[in-house]
Design an enzyme around this catalytic site. Structure first.
Site, PDB file in Angstrom:
ATOM      1  N   ASP A  60      14.900   0.304  -1.858  1.00 27.47           N
ATOM      2  CA  ASP A  60      14.475   1.542  -1.177  1.00 27.47           C
ATOM      3  C   ASP A  60      15.159   2.744  -1.799  1.00 27.47           C
ATOM      4  O   ASP A  60      14.544   3.782  -2.073  1.00 27.47           O
ATOM      5  CB  ASP A  60      14.717   1.463   0.346  1.00 27.47           C
ATOM      6  CG  ASP A  60      16.107   0.981   0.722  1.00 27.47           C
ATOM      7  OD1 ASP A  60      16.838   0.491  -0.172  1.00 27.47           O
ATOM      8  OD2 ASP A  60      16.472   1.098   1.906  1.00 27.47           O
ATOM      9  N   ASP A  93       4.448   1.331 -10.675  1.00 28.08           N
ATOM     10  CA  ASP A  93       3.371   2.294 -10.391  1.00 28.08           C
ATOM     11  C   ASP A  93       3.972   3.652 -10.049  1.00 28.08           C
ATOM     12  O   ASP A  93       3.475   4.697 -10.476  1.00 28.08           O
ATOM     13  CB  ASP A  93       2.496   1.829  -9.216  1.00 28.08           C
ATOM     14  CG  ASP A  93       1.203   1.161  -9.680  1.00 28.08           C
ATOM     15  OD1 ASP A  93       1.210   0.541 -10.768  1.00 28.08           O
ATOM     16  OD2 ASP A  93       0.185   1.263  -8.962  1.00 28.08           O
TER      17      ASP A  93
END
Ligand code: IPM
Ligand code: MG
Length: 365
Positions: free
Chosen positions: A218, A246
């Site tokens: 995260d 991505d």
């Protein structure tokens, strides 16, 4: 040299970008006097339509005996029904697993001429040069799946051996770069991540010249946007790698620019652009072929060990990004063929210049 290359154009824009990349490989063969034989095979939705299977056995066997495999893209709305018995993506996953290509290399650089297209400000983009090494044949992608009337599970499983081999690949790659590895996990929550962290830390002892840093996934998602210039090699498990790459690709200005190489123990590898099948623009001749052309450079480097040829392709792409023409996704209006032809012309120039300087230096000596 002689090489047999299987091409898997697949779905959507896959056939268009693959054809452009094959033209570049043919040009490399001519300029450097190699013989590349191409064997086109079916994968994905195109294979489901033709044979009922996303990766027919004959295609898989051709890939297994090839020197390298070049893939366009798989998937599309036509095959996206969640209740369909087969999905195009299954073909790609089966191919990765069968070829044993556990290390997925996804390099990210930001071309200075395109920095304006990035969602980040220019000052953050200086020195961005990251090599993601995504574990590709384990984790939730390949764990046991179950589903009942009102639940579903995907098992995330890793063995130490699976972590060790991809970690070694990351450290070895880092040795040839800036000697820094960032290992990304979720060790504060997941058992597999604790095994991951322990194993990567143990392997690091064999590479004392490389610095190892751990990040939670995260936090890494944020750091990629706040200080992308501080990373060298980033190694992580399959699903985290899928997501982070991505995100990282957005920094380059377009998904259409980025290549990937998937490697196992042998020389054979699977090369594909990281973009998908882009069904919205498929068949129009406007897809950006550069991600696939740069994948060809990786193919030349890693499977065929033709470093000069790989660098020539990269130099040609660099020149086209600098001077145009550019496809729509990076602010131009050129089609796939025009970009391809510009790369071919830049490649021919590059080869001629290097030949001249070579014979020039001989003449001087
Ligand atoms: C990728 C893609 C694939 C993946 C899909 C098409 C199965 O997103 O190569 O990143 O999730 O690995
Ligand atoms: Mg992905």
């Amino acid at each position: 040299m002689k090489a047999r290359i299987v091409t898997l154009p697949g779905d959507g824009v896959g056939p268009e970008v693959t054809a452009a990349a094959v033209a570049v490989l043919n040009a490399v063969a001519t300029h450097y006097e190699h013989t590349f034989a191409f064997d086109e095979q079916l994968i994905g939705g195109a294979a489901i339509d033709a044979t009922g299977e996303p990766l027919p056995t004959s295609a898989l066997q051709a890939c297994q005996s090839a020197d390298a495999v070049l893939l366009g893209a798989v998937g599309g709305p036509k095959w996206s029904d969640p209740n369909a018995p087969m999905r195009p993506e299954q073909g790609l996953l089966a191919l990765r697993a069968t070829l044993g290509v556990y290390a997925n290399l996804r390099p990210l650089t930001v071309h200075p001429a395109l920095a304006g297209l990035s969602p980040l400000k220019d000052d953050k983009l200086k020195n961005v040069d990251v090599l993601f090494v995504r574990e590709l044949t384990g984790g939730a992608y390949f764990g046991a799946k179950t589903k009942g009337a009102d639940y579903a599970t995907d098992e995330c499983r890793y063995t130490e051996a699976e972590i060790e081999r991809v970690a070694r690949r990351a450290f070895e790659l880092a040795r040839a770069r800036r000697k820094h590895v960032t290992s990304v996990d979720k060790a504060n929550v997941l058992e597999t991540s604790r095994l991951w962290r322990r194993t990567v830390t143990r392997i690091a002892a064999d590479y004392p010249d490389v610095t190892l840093e751990h990040q939670l996934v995260d936090s890494m998602a944020m750091l990629l946007l706040t200080r992308p210039g501080s990373y060298d090699v980033v190694v992580t498990e399959n699903l985290f790698g899928d997501i982070l790459t991505d995100e990282a690709a957005a920094l380059a200005g377009s998904l259409g620019l980025l290549p990937s190489a998937s490697l196992g123990e042998g020389r054979n590898g699977l090369y594909e652009p990281i973009h998908g099948s882009a069904p919205d623009i498929a068949g129009q001749g406007v897809a950006n072929p550069i991600g696939t052309i740069l994948s060809v450079a990786l193919l030349l480097r890693h499977s065929l060990r033709l470093e000069a040829e790989a660098q020539a392709v990269e130099a040609a792409v660099d020149r086209v990004l600098q001077h145009g023409p550019r496809s729509r996704d990076i602010g131009g209006d050129a089609g796939t063929a025009e970009v391809r032809d510009a790369v071919l012309a830049a490649l021919a120039d590059h080869v001629a210049t290097h030949r001249d300087s070579f014979s020039g230096s001989r003449a001087c000596g």
